[in-house]
Each structure stands twice: as structure tokens, then as C-alpha cells.
Design a protein around this motif. Structure first.
Motif, PDB file in Angstrom:
ATOM      1  N   ILE A 238       0.886  -1.161   0.000  1.00 44.83           N
ATOM      2  CA  ILE A 238       0.000   0.000   0.000  1.00 44.83           C
ATOM      3  C   ILE A 238       0.921   1.207   0.000  1.00 44.83           C
ATOM      4  O   ILE A 238       1.751   1.364   0.901  1.00 44.83           O
ATOM      5  CB  ILE A 238      -0.913   0.005   1.241  1.00 44.83           C
ATOM      6  N   PHE A 239       0.805   2.047  -1.025  1.00 44.58           N
ATOM      7  CA  PHE A 239       1.658   3.222  -1.162  1.00 44.58           C
ATOM      8  C   PHE A 239       0.864   4.477  -0.833  1.00 44.58           C
ATOM      9  O   PHE A 239      -0.174   4.739  -1.456  1.00 44.58           O
ATOM     10  CB  PHE A 239       2.177   3.347  -2.601  1.00 44.58           C
ATOM     11  N   LEU A 240       1.348   5.259   0.117  1.00 43.44           N
ATOM     12  CA  LEU A 240       0.762   6.558   0.419  1.00 43.44           C
ATOM     13  C   LEU A 240       1.561   7.613  -0.326  1.00 43.44           C
ATOM     14  O   LEU A 240       2.782   7.691  -0.185  1.00 43.44           O
ATOM     15  CB  LEU A 240       0.800   6.837   1.923  1.00 43.44           C
ATOM     16  N   ILE A 241       0.852   8.389  -1.132  1.00 42.38           N
ATOM     17  CA  ILE A 241       1.502   9.446  -1.897  1.00 42.38           C
ATOM     18  C   ILE A 241       0.853  10.771  -1.532  1.00 42.38           C
ATOM     19  O   ILE A 241      -0.247  10.809  -0.986  1.00 42.38           O
ATOM     20  CB  ILE A 241       1.409   9.198  -3.421  1.00 42.38           C
TER      21      ILE A 241
ATOM     22  N   PHE B 253      -1.293  -0.834  -4.151  1.00 39.77           N
ATOM     23  CA  PHE B 253      -2.507  -0.042  -3.982  1.00 39.77           C
ATOM     24  C   PHE B 253      -2.073   1.361  -3.591  1.00 39.77           C
ATOM     25  O   PHE B 253      -1.384   1.535  -2.579  1.00 39.77           O
ATOM     26  CB  PHE B 253      -3.377  -0.668  -2.883  1.00 39.77           C
ATOM     27  N   THR B 254      -2.440   2.366  -4.379  1.00 37.03           N
ATOM     28  CA  THR B 254      -1.989   3.733  -4.140  1.00 37.03           C
ATOM     29  C   THR B 254      -3.093   4.579  -3.517  1.00 37.03           C
ATOM     30  O   THR B 254      -4.251   4.503  -3.925  1.00 37.03           O
ATOM     31  CB  THR B 254      -1.519   4.399  -5.451  1.00 37.03           C
ATOM     32  N   ILE B 255      -2.691   5.380  -2.546  1.00 33.61           N
ATOM     33  CA  ILE B 255      -3.608   6.274  -1.850  1.00 33.61           C
ATOM     34  C   ILE B 255      -3.003   7.669  -1.844  1.00 33.61           C
ATOM     35  O   ILE B 255      -1.873   7.859  -1.366  1.00 33.61           O
ATOM     36  CB  ILE B 255      -3.841   5.813  -0.401  1.00 33.61           C
ATOM     37  N   TYR B 256      -3.747   8.621  -2.368  1.00 32.01           N
ATOM     38  CA  TYR B 256      -3.319  10.017  -2.377  1.00 32.01           C
ATOM     39  C   TYR B 256      -3.898  10.721  -1.159  1.00 32.01           C
ATOM     40  O   TYR B 256      -5.104  10.839  -1.021  1.00 32.01           O
ATOM     41  CB  TYR B 256      -3.763  10.692  -3.675  1.00 32.01           C
TER      42      TYR B 256
ATOM     43  N   GLN C 271      -3.651  10.054 -10.064  1.00 36.47           N
ATOM     44  CA  GLN C 271      -3.679   8.719 -10.663  1.00 36.47           C
ATOM     45  C   GLN C 271      -3.815   7.621  -9.606  1.00 36.47           C
ATOM     46  O   GLN C 271      -3.948   6.442  -9.936  1.00 36.47           O
ATOM     47  CB  GLN C 271      -2.411   8.473 -11.484  1.00 36.47           C
ATOM     48  N   ALA C 272      -3.805   8.002  -8.339  1.00 44.91           N
ATOM     49  CA  ALA C 272      -3.925   7.030  -7.251  1.00 44.91           C
ATOM     50  C   ALA C 272      -5.285   6.345  -7.308  1.00 44.91           C
ATOM     51  O   ALA C 272      -6.266   6.917  -7.786  1.00 44.91           O
ATOM     52  CB  ALA C 272      -3.748   7.725  -5.904  1.00 44.91           C
ATOM     53  N   LEU C 273      -5.333   5.135  -6.803  1.00 49.17           N
ATOM     54  CA  LEU C 273      -6.575   4.365  -6.798  1.00 49.17           C
ATOM     55  C   LEU C 273      -7.585   4.910  -5.795  1.00 49.17           C
ATOM     56  O   LEU C 273      -8.789   4.729  -5.958  1.00 49.17           O
ATOM     57  CB  LEU C 273      -6.275   2.900  -6.490  1.00 49.17           C
ATOM     58  N   LEU C 274      -7.093   5.570  -4.751  1.00 53.46           N
ATOM     59  CA  LEU C 274      -7.966   6.113  -3.717  1.00 53.46           C
ATOM     60  C   LEU C 274      -7.474   7.500  -3.339  1.00 53.46           C
ATOM     61  O   LEU C 274      -6.276   7.698  -3.128  1.00 53.46           O
ATOM     62  CB  LEU C 274      -7.942   5.187  -2.490  1.00 53.46           C
TER      63      LEU C 274
ATOM     64  N   ALA D  71       6.046  10.181  -6.642  1.00 52.70           N
ATOM     65  CA  ALA D  71       5.036   9.797  -7.639  1.00 52.70           C
ATOM     66  C   ALA D  71       5.242  10.491  -8.982  1.00 52.70           C
ATOM     67  O   ALA D  71       4.684  10.064  -9.991  1.00 52.70           O
ATOM     68  CB  ALA D  71       3.639  10.120  -7.106  1.00 52.70           C
ATOM     69  N   CYS D  72       6.059  11.533  -9.009  1.00 46.24           N
ATOM     70  CA  CYS D  72       6.147  12.407 -10.185  1.00 46.24           C
ATOM     71  C   CYS D  72       7.349  12.144 -11.088  1.00 46.24           C
ATOM     72  O   CYS D  72       7.556  12.867 -12.064  1.00 46.24           O
ATOM     73  CB  CYS D  72       6.187  13.856  -9.715  1.00 46.24           C
ATOM     74  N   TYR D  73       8.144  11.149 -10.788  1.00 44.92           N
ATOM     75  CA  TYR D  73       9.372  10.904 -11.545  1.00 44.92           C
ATOM     76  C   TYR D  73       9.462   9.450 -11.977  1.00 44.92           C
ATOM     77  O   TYR D  73       8.938   8.548 -11.314  1.00 44.92           O
ATOM     78  CB  TYR D  73      10.603  11.255 -10.687  1.00 44.92           C
ATOM     79  N   HIS D  74      10.171   9.225 -13.090  1.00 43.45           N
ATOM     80  CA  HIS D  74      10.526   7.878 -13.567  1.00 43.45           C
ATOM     81  C   HIS D  74       9.337   6.922 -13.701  1.00 43.45           C
ATOM     82  O   HIS D  74       9.479   5.737 -13.438  1.00 43.45           O
ATOM     83  CB  HIS D  74      11.579   7.241 -12.648  1.00 43.45           C
TER      84      HIS D  74
END
Length: 176
Positions: free
Chosen positions: A4-7, A96-99, A146-149, A82-85
Motif C-alpha cells: 500500500i503506497f501513500l503518496i 494499492f496507491t492512496i493520495y 492517478q492514485a486508486l484512492l 510519484a512524479c518521476y521515472h
């Protein structure tokens, strides 16, 4: 469970909420910046000074790829990760990405006291910092969205926010 990635922007609460979320879900917590500092035995500020932002983003990318192979982890990424590469695409494909979204005023308020540890704002006055945050959020928002949540970071207690996110993740997982 995949990572789970928090961005979100620096100061949005990724590390604070991430620790609580991991505890709530009984997962391991990894702060990407702390991971990098431990690996390189240097602060993020020193890595920026030594390698510049471009070099730091390379280091960040390599470590993000490595961590994305882990299971049962909550990862608090750095504000720009989240903004590079194509990192955002990578995180969406491998986890699973969460903004965690926060207003400019909230970010300025949170960042004023600890800005010396943050290379991108360490030398800025409060007015300059506000302008910088506003401008860089405009550039970063397309990546973050672009995060899923998407979760709005509020002045609500971090424990309540983590609990809410855990419920949303479990609801999302049950639909998949």
C-alpha cells in the motif's frame, strides 16, 4: 497483500497516517525517505546537496522498485516520488496507491516548523514557501490523482483518518 503506497505532498501526513494504518492492518510500515537515509547513511538533505534533485530521484526510484517487491507493507513515499521515472504507473501496477490530499494552507502550517529538514523549502520564507507549494502542487496534482484512492487529509485525528483509510482499503479489496 501487495504494498500500500501513500503518496502526496510533503506534510500531507503520509508518515504519521502510514504508521497508524500499518498498525491497524497489522502490516509492516516503511518510510521511503527513512529507508534511503538508512541505506546511504546520509540525510535526505545531504543526498540532495551531494547528488542534486536529479540524482536523488534516481536513488529514490531504485529504492521504490526494491520496496515494491515486498508484501504486507504500508509505504509512505516522499512527496515527489510519484512524479518521476513513471513511479506512479509502477506503484499502481505493483500495489494499492492512496493520495493524501491537503490544502495549501494546511501544508504551509504543518511545514513551517520542520522546514529545515526539507531541502526544497529549507531556505524559503513563509510567503515563498506558500507560493512554492501552490506552484508545485499544480505540477504534481496530475500524478497524485492517478492514485486508486483519494483521501482528504484533514485536521481530524490521524488515528481516525488511518481507521477510515483501512475501512476504504478493505471495502476496495472486497470488490476486487
Amino acid at each position: 497483500m501487495n504494498p500500500i503506497f501513500l503518496i502526496g505532498y510533503m506534510g500531507s501526513g503520509k508518515s504519521t497516517v502510514g504508521r497508524l494504518l500499518a498498525k491497524h492492518l497489522r502490516l509492516q510500515f516503511i518510510d521511503l525517505d527513512a529507508w534511503i537515509e538508512n541505506r546511504y547513511r546520509k540525510s535526505i538533505h545531504d543526498l540532495f546537496a551531494e547528488y542534486g534533485e536529479t540524482g536523488f530521484r534516481e536513488i529514490e526510484h531504485k529504492n521504490l522498485i526494491e520496496i515494491s517487491e515486498f508484501q504486507d507493507v504500508v509505504v509512505a513515499t516522499g512527496g515527489g516520488a510519484a512524479c518521476y521515472h513513471q513511479n506512479m504507473e509502477w506503484m499502481n501496477a505493483h500495489g494499492f496507491t492512496i493520495y493524501l490530499s491537503a490544502s495549501v494552507d494546511m501544508l504551509v502550517d504543518r511545514l513551517k516548523t520542520g522546514k529545515s529538514k526539507r531541502p526544497l523549502i529549507s531556505q524559503k520564507s513563509t510567503a515563498e514557501m506558500e507560493r512554492f507549494i501552490r506552484e508545485s502542487l499544480l505540477q504534481r496534482e496530475p500524478y497524485y490523482r492517478q492514485a486508486l484512492l483519494l483521501i482528504k487529509s484533514t485536521s481530524e485525528a490521524p488515528e481516525k483518518l488511518a481507521e477510515h483509510i483501512a475501512e476504504e482499503i478493505l471495502r476496495f479489496e472486497s470488490r476486487s
